[in-house]
Design an enzyme around this catalytic site. Sequence first.
Site, PDB file in Angstrom:
ATOM      1  N   TYR A 161      23.533  46.263  28.203  1.00  0.00           N
ATOM      2  CA  TYR A 161      23.452  46.681  29.601  1.00  0.00           C
ATOM      3  C   TYR A 161      24.737  46.323  30.333  1.00  0.00           C
ATOM      4  CZ  TYR A 161      21.554  47.254  34.317  1.00  0.00           C
ATOM      5  OH  TYR A 161      21.343  47.651  35.623  1.00  0.00           O
ATOM      6  N   SER A 162      25.211  45.098  30.155  1.00  0.00           N
ATOM      7  CA  SER A 162      26.427  44.651  30.836  1.00  0.00           C
ATOM      8  C   SER A 162      27.623  45.502  30.426  1.00  0.00           C
ATOM      9  CB  SER A 162      26.691  43.181  30.531  1.00  0.00           C
ATOM     10  OG  SER A 162      25.635  42.354  30.974  1.00  0.00           O
TER      11      SER A 162
END
Length: 247
Positions: free
Chosen positions: A154-155
């Site tokens: 996600y990051s």
Amino acid sequence: MQGRFQDRTAIVTGGASGIGLDVATRLAAEGAQVSLWDLNEAALAKAKAESAAVDTQVLDIADAAQVARAMEASLTAFGGRLDVLVAGAGITGPNSMLRDYPVNAWQRVIDVNLNGLFYCNQAAVAPMERNGYGRIVNVASVAGKEGNPNASAYSASKAGVIGLTKALGKELATTGICVNCVTPAAVRTPIFDQMTQQHIDFMLSKIPMGRFGALEEVSSLICWLASAECSFSTGAVFDVSGGRATY
């Protein structure tokens, strides 16, 4: 008094719930014709009524061919004009340390959050260029700035969204199209259902204001960026993180 989006057309991805639905509802209330894009067909039917959308498209944005077909259909519904794209569709992926992260889950997060957003941005450019006007607002995350542990995919995907936004904003700077992104901290939406409680608690602990963001706090910023009022900002990153972000 006419709204900011009178006679404008807008596509909102991830428009069936959460930030996307709130943005779509605001755009329509201020005069826009709105098309909602989402994978959840059942939620889209309900969202269409809530937001007064004129068009809905059920698709997986990770599939470039589906994005192309959806864009063609939405443009037909709009009479050929596209003024606004709000690219908000995304998934969190599992909360897992990188050493244990499932490869197929990594690929899916990147496919939806970064590749899918790229397909949507790319498809929006040509119709906006034809009209000499456009606003693209990409929904990134403070995780793309700082990196959240146990959320590497996600990051990374949201960091990619920030980089894509900066690049595209520069490419289109003289065309009348502004491209910006927002980097929210955690906002309580259905996406929380994809996270562990431990990860939710971690995100809250990082916000200096000591609370989650509210939908309207994010959507109001997105709507300004999607409006003609935003005319000298492009390739920029707008923080809405309760003080978490340090740059």
